[in-house]
Scaffold this active site. Structure first.
Site, mmCIF file in Angstrom:
data_model
loop_
_atom_site.group_PDB
_atom_site.id
_atom_site.type_symbol
_atom_site.label_atom_id
_atom_site.label_comp_id
_atom_site.label_asym_id
_atom_site.label_seq_id
_atom_site.Cartn_x
_atom_site.Cartn_y
_atom_site.Cartn_z
ATOM 1 N N ASP A 138 0.869 -1.168 0.000
ATOM 2 C CA ASP A 138 0.000 0.000 0.000
ATOM 3 C C ASP A 138 0.916 1.230 0.000
ATOM 4 O O ASP A 138 2.106 1.145 0.335
ATOM 5 C CB ASP A 138 -0.939 -0.014 1.205
ATOM 6 C CG ASP A 138 -2.143 0.915 0.982
ATOM 7 O OD1 ASP A 138 -2.120 1.705 0.014
ATOM 8 O OD2 ASP A 138 -3.096 0.846 1.774
HETATM 9 C C1 BGC Z 1 -5.048 3.242 0.167
HETATM 10 C C2 BGC Z 1 -5.160 2.206 -0.933
HETATM 11 C C3 BGC Z 1 -5.013 2.873 -2.270
HETATM 12 C C4 BGC Z 1 -3.686 3.611 -2.316
HETATM 13 C C5 BGC Z 1 -3.400 4.298 -3.634
HETATM 14 C C6 BGC Z 1 -3.827 4.138 0.006
HETATM 15 O O1 BGC Z 1 -3.890 5.220 0.852
HETATM 16 O O2 BGC Z 1 -5.018 2.612 1.409
HETATM 17 O O3 BGC Z 1 -6.375 1.515 -0.829
HETATM 18 O O4 BGC Z 1 -5.143 1.958 -3.318
HETATM 19 O O5 BGC Z 1 -3.684 4.598 -1.305
HETATM 20 O O6 BGC Z 1 -4.128 5.450 -3.785
#
Ligand code: BGC
Length: 835
Positions: free
Chosen positions: A761
């Site tokens: 993530d």
């Molecule tokens: C989130 C993810 C997301 C990623 C990219 C993160 O803050 O937890 O679910 O895909 O950002 O934007």
């Protein structure tokens, strides 16, 4: 890739088609909680409309899951489109003003706090929702029918609160709802919420529709169901009960450590086993008609249980019913929940009087429990009762299966570490009724699998560099390409495309130079080899992109897109400086548009209990990915709804792993049926709270992990082979998930056969949350060592950490070139498949 850029501002045919399709599917996602015949309403005429969600309708939650649409239909507009005359404009205007003042004050407070702490206001306000204000406006709209729409929003970065105005209703809401119910001949409460709200104070309301958050056509879809143009056929995917009564409430949201002491007793597994009352059970939902579900036969053949049921529409309107099959395993050495979902099927549309016989099958092995003491999945001997019905609490026993001896269905390696406590256990365990005529199972038909674990492949010996084109042409192999890369190139392949400098905030959700507003890309540091990059964009409620952009030096540039009411933390001047290119400032033809269509949030999709519906939603998104040049969708999200307090529950499917896994598989099939398009199942695993999310440690037993928190991922991987998987921010039992080889290599790849790319993530290695937490950031070198192929979105310190680990045997995650080659090769295979 040559992009098909849309330079016209006009609504595109795909937008119209997708919006119409979502409107057609949405009624299946709505759950009718109560109805005394009030619904459906006669269309047209005067209608008194009240409530926070009436005009301020919420189409989906906030954060990376928020889809930037051209326009979405609120409930007021939807009801007007359906021919109603809204008689409460004054009430709605007064409410708008009151809520705006409340939000302004709330976000001003957050800004002040951020300035005092010296932290970025975006980080502090992420996912925060201003509490509902208290007010008193006259409830005097004309007409004999009133509709009250209760809205709740939540999102990434913050959890929900067990207080009035969030999980609970405010005094104003309770007072107004009860008064309206008295005042009007007909009264309907509509819930425009992404998760549970405690309805105990208003449970007597005779008509309650859980509309949920349905994306672009939300208001039209609500009007369709309220007027009977369509009928609701959704079922709850989470148990609704007073928040104090969930086993997960105590200790929820601790910033450092959350103990999953309830073990496998999550959702209905807890409420049913421990005989706790609920407001609405798992699997519950009414329609505009009634159904009689009669259990048919239970048979066992070759290790598969088959159950039939006959469903008859006994009411006066059309409808669809969801047949649910539950089993109760015998409690032996291992404690068992009262019941667990084994399968489900939604009928076709049935006219009054019409019947359908439904058949549901599942392997006997699916009823096995995990025994950590033996590192094995075990079917204990005894009677396995099989029940059929239309909610977890409305079933009848339709048969039973008898195992005369114990069967080990799979032997695996223990993993996960020690949570530091013993899981909750019921006294005496679940007592399965032992009916005469239980069907004995031929245990030889259930083979015992033994997991085989792989070793790190040998390092590929160095070679002269080659170009990507040579690989594409078949003149060189992928191995040749990998063997010819320098250490630095290999390290770059293991992280996303990054800028050497810059504000970390720039890379949250907007790190792509190819597509404006896309969340990330694979590396752009190997351009001399001719290697193309893959573009990743968020979901899960559609495709999240910037709505407009310009192209400068071949790079797409869109504005920062804030989600929800977060813009209120900035001054107008700050907002103007952050805004992207405005059409008015550009020469004609310089601005391009990317209006995507929002689909129902994850919970809504799952409430359909229809895998095909999930697949259709995936297909819509896949088509928009083709339109805008996105290879990898950062969705679906299938974390288990452990608690209604989790701020991102609306993105997720269910408290039940079977339903979660099957929904994610449906979505994946829909997207991946389009060549070159991939899904990313996320967030693996135990990402069940948002508080201090980069540094929150989930302490979980191996059994709870395998049976509850990983199970949905396992089902999706085995059924649909998603090309990508995203690890979570949180730690599990003291180590970041992206650094855990056991989770990624042993379980995901070796036990389940996942063949794709694992990514982190965003910014888990360069934590954005408040420092001074108990736990450290994750390590990029640890990612490579554990088999997390891509560290996203990629920051300079990630590359430095990987290269340092390669040269330093004393590094906590010391690496060899073989580790880097292994991850790089998997990324290259994905590029080969998708680019
Ligand atoms: C989130 C993810 C997301 C990623 C990219 C993160 O803050 O937890 O679910 O895909 O950002 O934007």
């Amino acid at each position: 890739m040559e992009r098909n850029r849309i330079a016209a501002q006009e609504v595109q045919p795909f937008e119209q088609e997708h919006t119409a399709k979502v409107r057609e599917l949405a009624p299946e996602c709505m759950v009718l909680l109560q109805n005394d015949g009030t619904l459906p309403l006669a269309p047209g005429g005067k209608l008194a409309l009240y409530g926070s969600g009436a005009r301020g309708t919420i189409k989906g939650g906030t954060g990376s899951g928020d889809v930037n649409v051209r326009h979405f239909v609120n409930v007021e507009e939807g009801l007007e489109n359906a021919g109603f005359q809204i008689t409460t404009k004054a009430w709605l205007d007064a409410y708008d003003q009151a809520v705006y003042e409340a939000k302004k004050a709330f976000f001003a407070g957050l800004r002040k706090q951020a300035d005092e702490l010296g932290v970025n206001p975006v980080m502090l306000s992420l996912g925060k929702a201003a509490p509902e204000p208290e007010y008193e406006f006259p409830l005097d709209g004309e007409g004999d029918t009133a509709v009250y729409v209760l809205g709740r929003i939540s999102g990434e970065g913050s959890d929900r609160q067990p207080v009035e105005g969030d999980i609970k209703l405010t005094k104003t809401e309770v007072r107004d709802i009860l008064a309206l119910q008295e005042r009007y001949e007909k009264f309907v409460l509509v819930l425009n919420v992404g998760g549970m709200v405690d309805l105990e104070p208003v449970k007597g309301v005779p008509a309650i529709l859980l509309a949920g958050q349905l994306g672009t056509p939300t208001g039209d879809a609500v009007a369709d169901v309220l007027t009977g143009r369509a009928y609701p056929s959704g079922k709850l995917t989470m148990t609704w009960a007073p928040i104090e009564d969930y086993a997960s409430t105590e200790g929820f949201g601790h910033p450092d450590d959350t103990d999953y002491k309830e073990g496998i007793y999550v959702g209905y597994r807890y409420f049913d086993t421990f005989e706790k009352a609920v407001t609405y059970p798992f699997g519950y939902g009414m329609g505009y008609t009634t159904f009689d579900v009669q259990a048919g036969t239970v048979t066992v053949e070759g290790g598969t249980v088959s159950v039939t049921a006959s469903v008859t529409n006994t009411g006066g309107a059309k409808g669809r019913e969801v047949v649910q099959v539950y089993y109760s395993a015998p409690a032996g050495q291992i404690d068992k929940p009262r019941q667990e979902l084994a399968g489900y099927k939604k009928t076709a549309e049935l006219a009054p009087g019409q019947s359908e016989t439904v058949s549901i099958s599942f392997p006997v092995a699916d009823m096995a429990s995990y025994d950590p003491a033996r590192g094995a999945w075990v079917l204990e001997p005894g009677v396995y009762a099989v029940r059929v019905g239309n909610s977890s609490q409305n079933t009848c026993q339709s048969g039973a299966v008898l195992l005369e001896e114990e069967v080990l269905t799979e032997k695996v390696r223990n993993f996960g570490g020690d949570p530091g406590f013993a899981d909750l256990k019921p006294e005496g365990g679940a007592a399965a009724e032992a009916p005469a005529g239980a069907i004995p199972v031929d245990t030889s038909a259930i083979p015992c699998k033994e997991a085989v674990y792989s070793e790190l492949p040998e390092e590929l010996a160095g070679q002269d560099p080659c170009t990507w084109q040579e690989v594409v042409n078949g003149e060189k192999t992928l191995e040749d390409f990998v063997a010819g890369l320098t250490d630095e190139q290999l390290a770059c392949l293991c992280i996303g495309a990054y800028k050497d400098s810059g504000d970390l905030l720039e890379v949250i959700g907007n790190a792509s130079s190819q597509v404006a507003g896309a969340a990330g890309e694979t590396t752009n540091w190997l351009q001399e080899t001719g290697l193309p990059g893959l573009v990743m964009a968020d979901g899960p409620a559609g495709l999240r992109l910037s709505v407009q952009y310009t192209v400068e030096d071949g790079n797409a540039k869109g504005g920062t897109s804030l989600s929800g009411d977060m813009f209120l933390v900035f001054t107008p001047e700050e907002l103007a400086a952050m805004a992207g290119p405005q059409a008015a400032d550009q020469e004609p033809g310089e601005t391009y548009y990317q209006y995507c269509v929002a689909i129902p949030v994850g919970t809504g999709i799952a409430q359909s209990w229809n895998d095909q519906l999930a697949e259709q939603c995936g297909s819509l998104v896949g088509r928009e990915m083709e339109q805008f040049g996105i290879h990898i969708w950062l969705a679906p999200a299938l974390n288990i709804m452990r608690s209604p307090l989790c701020g991102r529950d609306y993105e997720y499917y269910s408290e039940d792993p079977l339903l979660s896994g099957r929904m994610a598989a449906g979505i994946t099939r829909g997207v991946q049926a389009r060549p070159g398009r991939a899904t990313t199942i996320k967030h693996y695993a135990c990402n069940n709270q948002e508080t201090n999310r980069y540094f929150s440690n989930s302490n979980v037993s191996e059994r709870a992990m395998r049976e509850i928190y990983l199970k949905g991922f396992e089902i999706c991987v085995k059924e649909a082979q998603p090309y990508c998987l995203m690890t979570s921010y949180n730690l599990v039992n003291g180590e970041h998930t992206c650094n855990r080889k056991d989770l990624m290599s042993d379980v995901l790849r070796d036990e389940w056969g996942f063949a794709g790319v694992v990514m982190t993530d965003w910014l888990v290695t360069g934590g954005m949350g408040p420092r001074g937490s108990k736990w450290p950031c994750a390590s990029a070198a640890g990612d490579v060592k554990g088999g997390n192929d891509l560290t996203m979105p990629g920051i300079p310190s990630d590359k430095a950490d990987i290269l340092a680990a390669l040269n330093d045997p004393g590094h906590p995650y010391a690496l060899t070139r073989a580790h880097l080659q292994q991850c790089a090769k998997r990324v290259l295979e994905m590029i080969q498949k998708l680019a």
